[in-house]
Design a protein around this motif. Structure first.
Motif, short mmCIF file in Angstrom:
data_model
loop_
_atom_site.label_atom_id
_atom_site.label_comp_id
_atom_site.label_asym_id
_atom_site.label_seq_id
_atom_site.Cartn_x
_atom_site.Cartn_y
_atom_site.Cartn_z
N GLU A 435 -2.72 -3.82 6.49
CA GLU A 435 -2.84 -4.98 5.60
C GLU A 435 -4.20 -5.01 4.91
N GLU A 436 -5.25 -4.67 5.65
CA GLU A 436 -6.57 -4.63 5.03
C GLU A 436 -6.66 -3.54 3.96
N ALA A 437 -6.09 -2.35 4.26
CA ALA A 437 -6.11 -1.26 3.29
C ALA A 437 -5.28 -1.60 2.06
N MET A 438 -4.12 -2.27 2.26
CA MET A 438 -3.28 -2.66 1.12
C MET A 438 -4.01 -3.65 0.22
N THR A 439 -4.69 -4.60 0.82
CA THR A 439 -5.44 -5.57 0.02
C THR A 439 -6.51 -4.89 -0.82
N GLN A 440 -7.22 -3.94 -0.21
CA GLN A 440 -8.30 -3.24 -0.92
C GLN A 440 -7.77 -2.36 -2.05
N ILE A 441 -6.69 -1.57 -1.78
CA ILE A 441 -6.18 -0.66 -2.80
C ILE A 441 -5.50 -1.44 -3.91
N PHE A 442 -4.87 -2.60 -3.59
CA PHE A 442 -4.26 -3.43 -4.63
C PHE A 442 -5.34 -4.00 -5.55
N LYS A 443 -6.43 -4.46 -4.97
CA LYS A 443 -7.53 -5.01 -5.78
C LYS A 443 -8.11 -3.95 -6.70
N GLN A 444 -8.27 -2.73 -6.18
CA GLN A 444 -8.82 -1.65 -6.99
C GLN A 444 -7.86 -1.28 -8.12
N ALA A 445 -6.56 -1.24 -7.81
CA ALA A 445 -5.57 -0.90 -8.83
C ALA A 445 -5.52 -1.97 -9.91
N ALA A 446 -5.67 -3.24 -9.52
CA ALA A 446 -5.66 -4.31 -10.50
C ALA A 446 -6.88 -4.24 -11.42
N GLU A 447 -7.99 -3.71 -10.92
CA GLU A 447 -9.21 -3.62 -11.73
C GLU A 447 -9.19 -2.42 -12.68
N ASP A 448 -8.79 -1.23 -12.16
CA ASP A 448 -8.84 -0.04 -13.02
C ASP A 448 -7.49 0.36 -13.60
N GLY A 449 -6.39 -0.32 -13.19
CA GLY A 449 -5.07 -0.05 -13.76
C GLY A 449 -4.45 1.25 -13.30
N GLU A 450 -5.03 1.91 -12.31
CA GLU A 450 -4.50 3.19 -11.84
C GLU A 450 -3.48 2.94 -10.74
N ALA A 451 -2.30 3.59 -10.87
CA ALA A 451 -1.19 3.30 -9.97
C ALA A 451 -1.44 3.91 -8.59
N TYR A 452 -0.78 3.32 -7.62
CA TYR A 452 -0.70 3.89 -6.28
C TYR A 452 0.72 3.68 -5.76
N SER A 453 1.10 4.43 -4.73
CA SER A 453 2.48 4.37 -4.23
C SER A 453 2.47 4.09 -2.74
N VAL A 454 3.61 3.56 -2.28
CA VAL A 454 3.81 3.24 -0.86
C VAL A 454 5.09 3.91 -0.39
N ILE A 455 5.02 4.62 0.72
CA ILE A 455 6.20 5.22 1.34
C ILE A 455 6.46 4.50 2.66
N MET A 456 7.66 3.93 2.82
CA MET A 456 8.08 3.30 4.08
C MET A 456 9.02 4.27 4.77
N ILE A 457 8.77 4.55 6.04
CA ILE A 457 9.51 5.56 6.80
C ILE A 457 10.08 4.93 8.07
N ASP A 458 11.33 5.31 8.40
CA ASP A 458 11.97 4.82 9.62
C ASP A 458 12.73 5.98 10.25
#
Length: 578
Positions: A435-458
């Protein structure tokens, strides 16, 4: 004069002499020059020894009290941080669960049952977890406990229907007969976590809640105590200063009224009549409900100050022996002294006043007895200064020991903070770290507009793996999967255990196409890998990529979760993209 009168006077004089003899004997002894020198020199050594011992003891006591108090305050703050982290993690889990479409809109009872069973299995201290509809009837619960029961009058349902809610510690009521008693034989005690579920158009659909067994706090406290804790005790008290933990002291221990402020320490007289060094820290968990919990750490004052007490005894013994030796030497050497006594007395007075440059050997006397005495006094002064130096060195060693213990505690706290972000089984990051990493990477993406991806695995059919091969083999499968994910991701990628057999990978600066290729690569490698005792396993994956229209980091995670369920519904062992 008659003969009888002479006899009478002689008897009176004899009687008078007999009455005066003790006083005269004492004065005669004190009038001896040697005895006076011995008494004077003994008193000088005793006074100087008392001054040195008192100074070192007071200085050491103050410093050790500060060091011990800071150590207790560090322990209290460490426990507070760990409790806060656990409360936040449990509340976030319930809030995220309440926002999942499975509960908010779909309400597929079979899938809800599976999801609750997985969550209950993933955290051993969940005594109960379930979903109650808007009427307060338990529709679905982990392991079907209390399923169908009416909980509409329970505080967690009433308050949890309005907003996220955490309840204070309380005894088990409906669950009392379904869960085992605590280790000390007392009835189980629970902490409630609840959050409202809203459907389409914001319609209230029910409450998702969990009852966490209060036994989890024991592991938190045991991990915070140093190996050699010297009588240190940890208490958790509520906002009314009532003891919540340890269970054995709930009704027998009364907390003093004048406890220290948060982060501070002081000596307190407790109701058992003993004096303790006490430190306090507030549990500032920043959750929806202000529980008002406090952490009290206390240590008996005699244990906190044991090192200083032992040192005081040693110093006193050294002072007594040195004083006796000095008195004896002075008595033996003072017999022949006469004229230079004033000079020697002045020299002794200068030493008493703190001068260290005066020498007893600076005398104009030619008498070998005086010279011998002067040399002896000079030797004693040197010995005394050496002892003073030794005491200062002992004090320095004590300070070094205290500093070493403080450094060890600080290092232990750093290690505890690192452990709080790691999954104990797989050693990858846990959900709190995610959750802490998601908050940080989301904030960075919102600032510089560079995309990131999430993979959910089960892991597909993981329950069958546990049922067939055992939980130990299942644990090995989880660790092997983490190893494969680490080996097939970049250094900057973030691998975390989301819960149970579910894992999440954050891919910074990665578009949807690249993320899908990476997911397919991991899926193929897992499928081709042979796991000891199990053979082959397969995984289902869901991929989602950040869009500028996303308002929260959780939205990307939810979309990857939806893609994961799409993979499962389409037959598993595949990658789906949201």
């Amino acid at each position: 004069m008659p003969k009888g009168d002479n006899l009478s006077n002689a008897s009176k004089n004899e009687a008078h002499s007999s009455l005066q003899s003790p006083t005269h004997s004492a004065l005669h002894w004190f009038n001896s020059f040697r005895n006076r020198i011995a008494v004077l020199f003994g008193c000088l050594l005793l006074i100087l020894g008392i001054i040195v011992v008192s100074y070192i003891y007071n200085a050491s006591s103050n410093r050790l009290t500060i060091a011990s108090g800071k150590s207790l305050a560090i322990i209290a703050q460490s426990v507070s941080n760990m409790l806060s982290s656990t409360l936040q993690e449990r509340e976030r889990e319930i809030i995220l669960l309440s926002k999942r479409p499975l509960f908010a809109t779909e309400r597929n009872q079979e899938k809800m049952q599976q999801a609750l069973d997985r969550i209950k299995d993933s955290y051993e201290h969940y005594a109960w977890i379930g979903f109650a509809n808007a009427d307060g009837k338990v529709m679905v619960a982990g392991k079907q406990m209390l399923q169908g029961a009416d909980v509409s009058q329970r505080p967690w349902f009433i308050l949890g229907s309005q907003a996220p809610f955490i309840g204070d510690v309380h005894g088990a009521l409906l669950l009392a007969s379904m869960i085992a008693p605590m280790d000390d034989g007392s009835q189980p005690r629970l902490v409630d976590f609840a959050a409202p579920v809203y459907g389409e158009n914001g319609v209230f659909e029910g409450v998702v809640a969990a009852h966490s067994n209060w036994a989890w706090v024991r592991s938190v406290l045991n991990s915070a105590l140093p190996k050699e804790h010297d009588g240190i005790e940890i208490f958790i008290i509520d906002k009314h200063n009532e003891v919540l933990y340890p269970n054995a002291l709930i009704h027998s221990t009364i907390v003093p009224n004048n406890i220290p402020a948060s982060g501070e320490f002081q000596y307190n007289e407790w109701r058992d009549g003993k004096r303790y060094l006490t430190a306090m820290a507030l549990v500032d968990s920043q959750v929806s409900t202000d529980l008002g919990w406090k952490i009290l750490v206390r240590q008996p004052s005699d244990m906190a100050m044991s090192a200083v007490h032992d040192m005081r005894v040693i110093i006193l013994l050294i002072s007594i022996v040195a004083t006796l030796i000095g008195v004896f030497t002075a008595y033996q050497l003072a017999g022949a002294l006469s004229r230079p006594i004033e000079r020697l007395a002045a020299t002794a007075l200068g030493i008493k006043n703190g001068s260290r440059q005066i020498s007893f050997t600076e005398t104009d006397s030619r008498l070998k007895e005086v010279i011998s005495l002067s040399n002896s006094l000079q030797g004693m002064m040197t010995s005394l200064l050496d002892r003073e130096h030794s005491l200062v060195q002992m004090n320095a060693n004590l300070e070094a020991t205290v500093q070493k213990r403080t450094n060890a505690l600080e290092q232990a706290n750093k290690e505890l903070a690192e452990l709080a972000l790691r999954d104990p089984l797989t050693q990858c990051f846990n959900r709190l770290a995610l959750e802490e990493a998601m908050t940080q990477i989301f904030k960075q993406a919102a600032e510089d507009g560079e995309a990131y991806s999430v993979i959910m695995i089960d892991i597909d059919h993981f329950k069958a793996v546990n049922d067939t091969y055992g939980h130990q083999a299942g644990d090995e499968a989880l660790k092997k999967l983490v190893e494969l994910m680490h080996n097939n991701t970049r250094d900057g990628d973030f691998v975390a255990r989301y819960g149970g057999e579910e894992f999440t990978i954050l891919l910074p600066k990665t578009d949807s196409k690249t993320a899908a290729e990476r997911a397919e690569q991991i899926r193929q490698i897992v499928q081709d890998t042979v796991i000891e005792e199990i053979g082959h396993i397969t995984i289902s994956l869901g991929v989602a990529t950040y869009c500028q229209s996303d308002q929260r980091a959780e939205i990307i995670l939810d979309r990857s979760d939806e893609a994961l369920y799409q993979s499962k519904e389409n037959g598993r062992n595949q990658v789906s993209i949201n």
